[in-house]
Each structure stands twice: as structure tokens, then as C-alpha cells.
Design a protein around this motif. Sequence first.
Motif, PDB file in Angstrom:
ATOM      1  N   ARG A  89     -18.922   0.622   6.572  1.00 15.70           N
ATOM      2  CA  ARG A  89     -18.661  -0.612   7.283  1.00 15.70           C
ATOM      3  C   ARG A  89     -17.157  -0.827   7.416  1.00 15.70           C
ATOM      4  O   ARG A  89     -16.376  -0.290   6.632  1.00 15.70           O
ATOM      5  CB  ARG A  89     -19.310  -1.808   6.560  1.00 15.70           C
ATOM      6  N   TRP A  90     -16.780  -1.636   8.377  1.00 14.83           N
ATOM      7  CA  TRP A  90     -15.352  -1.771   8.654  1.00 14.83           C
ATOM      8  C   TRP A  90     -14.560  -2.381   7.502  1.00 14.83           C
ATOM      9  O   TRP A  90     -13.396  -2.007   7.321  1.00 14.83           O
ATOM     10  CB  TRP A  90     -15.137  -2.575   9.947  1.00 14.83           C
ATOM     11  N   PRO A  91     -15.090  -3.318   6.665  1.00 19.88           N
ATOM     12  CA  PRO A  91     -14.271  -3.773   5.530  1.00 19.88           C
ATOM     13  C   PRO A  91     -13.935  -2.646   4.558  1.00 19.88           C
ATOM     14  O   PRO A  91     -12.802  -2.553   4.070  1.00 19.88           O
ATOM     15  CB  PRO A  91     -15.148  -4.843   4.873  1.00 19.88           C
ATOM     16  N   SER A  92     -14.908  -1.772   4.284  1.00 17.60           N
ATOM     17  CA  SER A  92     -14.646  -0.649   3.391  1.00 17.60           C
ATOM     18  C   SER A  92     -13.664   0.325   4.016  1.00 17.60           C
ATOM     19  O   SER A  92     -12.754   0.820   3.343  1.00 17.60           O
ATOM     20  CB  SER A  92     -15.962   0.063   3.054  1.00 17.60           C
ATOM     21  N   ALA A  93     -13.846   0.617   5.318  1.00 22.29           N
ATOM     22  CA  ALA A  93     -12.923   1.528   5.996  1.00 22.29           C
ATOM     23  C   ALA A  93     -11.515   0.952   6.020  1.00 22.29           C
ATOM     24  O   ALA A  93     -10.525   1.686   5.828  1.00 22.29           O
ATOM     25  CB  ALA A  93     -13.415   1.797   7.416  1.00 22.29           C
ATOM     26  N   LEU A  94     -11.389  -0.354   6.234  1.00 21.52           N
ATOM     27  CA  LEU A  94     -10.074  -0.993   6.272  1.00 21.52           C
ATOM     28  C   LEU A  94      -9.406  -0.960   4.907  1.00 21.52           C
ATOM     29  O   LEU A  94      -8.211  -0.652   4.781  1.00 21.52           O
ATOM     30  CB  LEU A  94     -10.221  -2.433   6.764  1.00 21.52           C
ATOM     31  N   PHE A  95     -10.182  -1.225   3.857  1.00 16.69           N
ATOM     32  CA  PHE A  95      -9.616  -1.250   2.508  1.00 16.69           C
ATOM     33  C   PHE A  95      -9.160   0.144   2.069  1.00 16.69           C
ATOM     34  O   PHE A  95      -8.042   0.324   1.582  1.00 16.69           O
ATOM     35  CB  PHE A  95     -10.648  -1.801   1.524  1.00 16.69           C
ATOM     36  N   HIS A  96     -10.012   1.138   2.255  1.00 15.27           N
ATOM     37  CA  HIS A  96      -9.661   2.486   1.807  1.00 15.27           C
ATOM     38  C   HIS A  96      -8.600   3.117   2.705  1.00 15.27           C
ATOM     39  O   HIS A  96      -7.788   3.917   2.225  1.00 15.27           O
ATOM     40  CB  HIS A  96     -10.913   3.354   1.756  1.00 15.27           C
ATOM     41  N   GLY A  97      -8.598   2.764   3.986  1.00 16.13           N
ATOM     42  CA  GLY A  97      -7.496   3.200   4.835  1.00 16.13           C
ATOM     43  C   GLY A  97      -6.171   2.599   4.389  1.00 16.13           C
ATOM     44  O   GLY A  97      -5.126   3.262   4.417  1.00 16.13           O
ATOM     45  N   GLY A  98      -6.215   1.336   3.945  1.00  9.58           N
ATOM     46  CA  GLY A  98      -5.005   0.713   3.411  1.00  9.58           C
ATOM     47  C   GLY A  98      -4.517   1.381   2.143  1.00  9.58           C
ATOM     48  O   GLY A  98      -3.304   1.482   1.912  1.00  9.58           O
ATOM     49  N   LEU A  99      -5.445   1.849   1.294  1.00 12.70           N
ATOM     50  CA  LEU A  99      -5.046   2.577   0.091  1.00 12.70           C
ATOM     51  C   LEU A  99      -4.299   3.861   0.442  1.00 12.70           C
ATOM     52  O   LEU A  99      -3.290   4.204  -0.187  1.00 12.70           O
ATOM     53  CB  LEU A  99      -6.274   2.905  -0.760  1.00 12.70           C
ATOM     54  N   MET A 100      -4.779   4.570   1.455  1.00 13.92           N
ATOM     55  CA  MET A 100      -4.113   5.806   1.863  1.00 13.92           C
ATOM     56  C   MET A 100      -2.721   5.518   2.432  1.00 13.92           C
ATOM     57  O   MET A 100      -1.765   6.248   2.152  1.00 13.92           O
ATOM     58  CB  MET A 100      -4.979   6.549   2.877  1.00 13.92           C
ATOM     59  N   LEU A 101      -2.605   4.462   3.215  1.00 13.86           N
ATOM     60  CA  LEU A 101      -1.288   4.084   3.733  1.00 13.86           C
ATOM     61  C   LEU A 101      -0.356   3.654   2.602  1.00 13.86           C
ATOM     62  O   LEU A 101       0.856   3.928   2.648  1.00 13.86           O
ATOM     63  CB  LEU A 101      -1.436   2.953   4.754  1.00 13.86           C
ATOM     64  N   LEU A 102      -0.908   2.989   1.594  1.00  8.95           N
ATOM     65  CA  LEU A 102      -0.095   2.580   0.448  1.00  8.95           C
ATOM     66  C   LEU A 102       0.449   3.788  -0.298  1.00  8.95           C
ATOM     67  O   LEU A 102       1.615   3.804  -0.728  1.00  8.95           O
ATOM     68  CB  LEU A 102      -0.934   1.713  -0.490  1.00  8.95           C
ATOM     69  N   GLY A 103      -0.375   4.832  -0.457  1.00 10.25           N
ATOM     70  CA  GLY A 103       0.103   6.049  -1.103  1.00 10.25           C
ATOM     71  C   GLY A 103       1.201   6.718  -0.320  1.00 10.25           C
ATOM     72  O   GLY A 103       2.184   7.209  -0.897  1.00 10.25           O
ATOM     73  N   ALA A 104       1.066   6.737   1.027  1.00 12.82           N
ATOM     74  CA  ALA A 104       2.115   7.327   1.859  1.00 12.82           C
ATOM     75  C   ALA A 104       3.402   6.509   1.783  1.00 12.82           C
ATOM     76  O   ALA A 104       4.507   7.065   1.698  1.00 12.82           O
ATOM     77  CB  ALA A 104       1.633   7.433   3.303  1.00 12.82           C
ATOM     78  N   ALA A 105       3.280   5.173   1.800  1.00 15.75           N
ATOM     79  CA  ALA A 105       4.468   4.319   1.691  1.00 15.75           C
ATOM     80  C   ALA A 105       5.138   4.474   0.328  1.00 15.75           C
ATOM     81  O   ALA A 105       6.373   4.445   0.220  1.00 15.75           O
ATOM     82  CB  ALA A 105       4.075   2.860   1.938  1.00 15.75           C
ATOM     83  N   ASN A 106       4.336   4.648  -0.717  1.00 17.74           N
ATOM     84  CA  ASN A 106       4.886   4.849  -2.051  1.00 17.74           C
ATOM     85  C   ASN A 106       5.725   6.120  -2.111  1.00 17.74           C
ATOM     86  O   ASN A 106       6.790   6.150  -2.751  1.00 17.74           O
ATOM     87  CB  ASN A 106       3.743   4.912  -3.065  1.00 17.74           C
ATOM     88  N   LEU A 107       5.270   7.176  -1.444  1.00 20.55           N
ATOM     89  CA  LEU A 107       6.029   8.425  -1.431  1.00 20.55           C
ATOM     90  C   LEU A 107       7.289   8.308  -0.588  1.00 20.55           C
ATOM     91  O   LEU A 107       8.379   8.708  -1.017  1.00 20.55           O
ATOM     92  CB  LEU A 107       5.141   9.557  -0.912  1.00 20.55           C
ATOM     93  N   LEU A 108       7.173   7.765   0.610  1.00 17.83           N
ATOM     94  CA  LEU A 108       8.341   7.642   1.482  1.00 17.83           C
ATOM     95  C   LEU A 108       9.401   6.731   0.879  1.00 17.83           C
ATOM     96  O   LEU A 108      10.605   6.966   1.034  1.00 17.83           O
ATOM     97  CB  LEU A 108       7.913   7.114   2.854  1.00 17.83           C
ATOM     98  N   GLY A 109       8.945   5.692   0.171  1.00 19.10           N
ATOM     99  CA  GLY A 109       9.901   4.766  -0.429  1.00 19.10           C
ATOM    100  C   GLY A 109      10.790   5.395  -1.480  1.00 19.10           C
ATOM    101  O   GLY A 109      11.918   4.921  -1.721  1.00 19.10           O
ATOM    102  N   GLN A 110      10.337   6.471  -2.126  1.00 17.34           N
ATOM    103  CA  GLN A 110      11.156   7.123  -3.147  1.00 17.34           C
ATOM    104  C   GLN A 110      12.418   7.745  -2.548  1.00 17.34           C
ATOM    105  O   GLN A 110      13.420   7.902  -3.251  1.00 17.34           O
ATOM    106  CB  GLN A 110      10.342   8.211  -3.866  1.00 17.34           C
TER     107      GLN A 110
END
Length: 550
Positions: free
Chosen positions: A526-547
Motif C-alpha cells: 500500500r502507498w503508506p508503506s511504500a512511502l515510509f520505506h522509500g523515505g528510509l532509503m532516501l534517508l540512508g542516501a542523505a546520510n551518506l552524502l552528508g558525510q
Amino acid sequence: MDEDSKPLLGSVPAGEYYTDSLDPKQRRPFHVEPRNIVEDSTAQERVSAEAAVLSSRVHYYSRLTGSSDRLLAPPDHVIPSLEDLYIYSPLGTAFKVQGGDGAARNPSIVTIFAIWNTMMGTSILSIPWGIKQAGFTLGIIIIVLMGLLTLYCCYRVLKSTKSIPYVDTSDWEFPDVCKYYFGAFGKWSSLIFSLVSLVGAMVVYWVLMSNFLFNTGRFIYNYVHNVSSSDTFGTNGTDRVICPYPDVDPHQNSSCPLSYASENGTGHVFDLWWSKTNTIPLYLIVLLLPLLNFRSASFFARFTFLGTISVVYLIFLVTYKAIRLGFHLEFHWLHSSMFFVPEFRSLFVQLSGVLTLAFFIHNCVITLMKSNRHQENNVRDLSLAYLLVGLTYLYVGVLIFAAFPSPPLSKECIEPNFLDNFPSSDVLVFVARTFLLFQMTTVYPLLGYLVRVQLMGQIFGDHYPGFLHVFVLNVLVVGAGVVTAMFYPNIGSIIRYSGAICGLALVFVLPSLIHMVSLRRRGELRWPSALFHGGLMLLGAANLLGQFFM
């Protein structure tokens, strides 16, 4: 007649069921009272009349269930529990099954502390520095949030094997799950990022061992020659705190500038041959490189308990220093002062990188939880273990930051290894450094063994393909540690970079992606689950780029 010749027990591994075409739950040996059990080392003892009757009863049921009527299967009160498996010998003796799964299972408290002990690593030394980089208030918030996020992703890893239908995943690890969903790419990507975390830990260990060996040798030299060290910048009194690099820019790595000398007073010849960055990293090669070439690491595994003792002693040391120094806090929410940092800083991403590795256990959580006696409590025990780890990080980080004497020293002086803020003449810190040095010397070969097993096993299909292959791999790994210890001895930056890199795949992307693919295949995404887990993946990418930008 064929049924009459069937044995009561088949040749099955200890502690496991075996399957026949009629009973999916599989048969089990009968139960014998403990007083009728004999061990291999004792004289054999005949079973009692009750045990003989029970044996006949189970044998009777066994023959009845050979027909097509499954209602004649042995009732539950006749069949023992999984923890009480015994083998009935034709000689009339009952032997208890040894070495089965039931005997290898651990209670919840042991599982919780095993996870805590596994996660407690070198990252704990950098937590106060990370709080300084993020700000006191924001640092506490980030520790809590990162703990919750990594716990959820770890929960997704733990449940990933259960979402695969029609396949026996009892002996699978997370790379096997990645291979199932994404093929060879998934397996190799999880392997590579797992190696990044292991090699990063080995590099950090080399830097820390060089640091601890240097300070331990300096303490012994000063004590033997009655030399009093004089720090260029620090507090006075019995519990001294020093600032090794007082003019450092907070946006740079505080351990990198080597133009400052924190302690002077030793002989010129000693300083020439006993240098933290020029000679000590090379001396460690003589000790550690031969240990990496051992075919088995079982000897070093016996010293893993030292990790628990080290953490307990660090907690004691932090508590003692906080009591002696007192708390030194002022709250400046957005602007720094001469001695204090603001509560919210733009460098918070450095703490999130450190915490990604500090809370990282995702590549081995499935293995650790398999030994839990009550599998239905896995989620609860994993959550309690993360709670314990988070409280430990908060305790050490908050106390060191709050007790750091400001004034006269600025909070900016907190080092990526908080032990560097204490002089080498401090006896309690000397004990901590010596103990950590010995512990890391025994753990380092274990990490090297894991790297060899994962890499060589995938490439050559053998954990030890030959001395030359293993030696070349060990030289490369040791060379990375030596070069880093000589030219970039900042464990805070090493931890945050390696944590963000391996965390991108193993913490945020792969667990979330596998869960989304599993839901989609079942038609439950469902879209809430897809939105939440997609946000987790973006958060991991932002965490790496921020370093790379902070």
C-alpha cells in the motif's frame, strides 16, 4: 511384516524431527524419567518398569499409525517435549540426546546481552565527540531516533526469511535472502557492503591500537625514568583533562593536525622511536600480521568475554570521572560561545554516520537470534537489546560531554576518542588503554578471519585456498590500517564514513526494498508503506552524502 521390521527411531540428527508420509509433525523418542538417564562416562543402568511400559506403548502406537488412520497417532501426553529427547537402546538403556538444538538454545537474557556485547565496539569512544558535533540537545534526539530507525530496519532483516514462501529458510542468512530477491547482484552487494563494515572496523582498530600502545609505552617510560609530563593545554588537579589541539576548527577533524604536541618531557631518542604516527603503526605489523594467517580463529574466540569487561570498565571510568569533575553545562540554542557549543548544529550528520555503525548488527542478527530458546520472543528481545545499547551510548556520551570542564576548556576540545582528553599519566585511563589494547589484539584476528571467510569463500569456494592467497589479502588489509594510522588517525571520521557506506545498503536500502518487493508479490503493498520505506532509503542516501559535505 515390513511395518513390523521398522525401527522405532530412525537415524536422525540429535534434537531434530524426521518426516514420514503420514505424520507431518514427525515422531519423537519416548520420555524417560531423569533418574533413568545414563551418561556415556558412567556405568549403564537398566531402565525402570515405567520406562519399559512407556516404550511398549509408544511402540504400539507406532505400529498402529502405519495404517491409513491418522487418528491413532500417539497422543501429546505420550510424546515428550523438544527439550526432553531420549534414545531407547535395544539393550534396555535410555540415553539423553547430547548436542541437540534444545541444548544449544540460550535464554532471553543471554541473547539480549549477546547482542549488546556484539554491538558495543569502538563507536562508544566517539559518542561524546558526535554529541559535540551535533549539539547537546540535538545529539540526544539523534541517538534516540537513530536507535529506533536502525531497530526497525533490523526487525525487517530478522523477518525477511519468514516472508519467503515454499522454501526452507531455516539455515539462510541475509545475503541468501538478497540473492533470492535480486539474484547475484543482491548477494554480492550485501557481501561487499558487509566487507566494508569489517574492513572499516579493522582500520579503526589499527588506529586505536597504535594510540593505546603509544600512551601505554609513554606511561611506562615516564614512570620508570621518573619523568613528569607537561601538557601544553589542560586543567590542573588530580583529575586532569587536556585539550590536545586547542586551536582546531570545528568543521575539520580535530585529530588530524599534528603540529601540536600534547605531552612533552620524554627523551629525544624515545620520541624518535616511539611515535604515535611514524613508528607505532609499523611495530604492530610484527605482532598482528602473523596472527592473521592462522587457519582457524578458535583460539582468539575464547577472549571475546574481554569485550564485556572493557565496556563495564569504561562505564565505571566515565562514572568516576563525572563524579570527580562535576557537570559543566550552559545552553546556547543556536549560537556558540567561547567555551560552549550550540544545542543545534549543522554538523549533526557526523553523529548520524557514527550511530549507523554503532547500532549496526544487521549482517549477523539472524544468526544471533537463532540461538534464542523462545523464538516467539525474538522481536521483544531484539528491542530490549537495542534499548540497552542506546542507554549505554546515552550514558557515556552525556556524562563525558557534561563533565568536560568548560571553562577553562572549550567543549570543542572533546576528541573523537574521548580517552585522548586524559593525559597518559592518568592511572585509571592507563588501565583502560592497556585493557582495550589487549582486547583489540585478540579481536583483530577474528575480524580478519571473518573477512577471509566471506571473501575467499565466495571467490574460491574455500575459506583457506592457500597460504599465498590469505597472505596477500592480509597484507592489503593491514596496509590499509597502517596508512590510515600514519596519515589520517581520526577514528570519528573513519567510523562515520564506513558506517554511512555500509548502512546505506545493509541498514536502510536492502531491508526496506526486500520488504516492499515481498508485499508487492503478495499483492499487499500500500502507498503508506511504500512511502515510509522509500523515505528510509532516501534517508540512508542523505546520510551518506552528508558525510562528504559536513
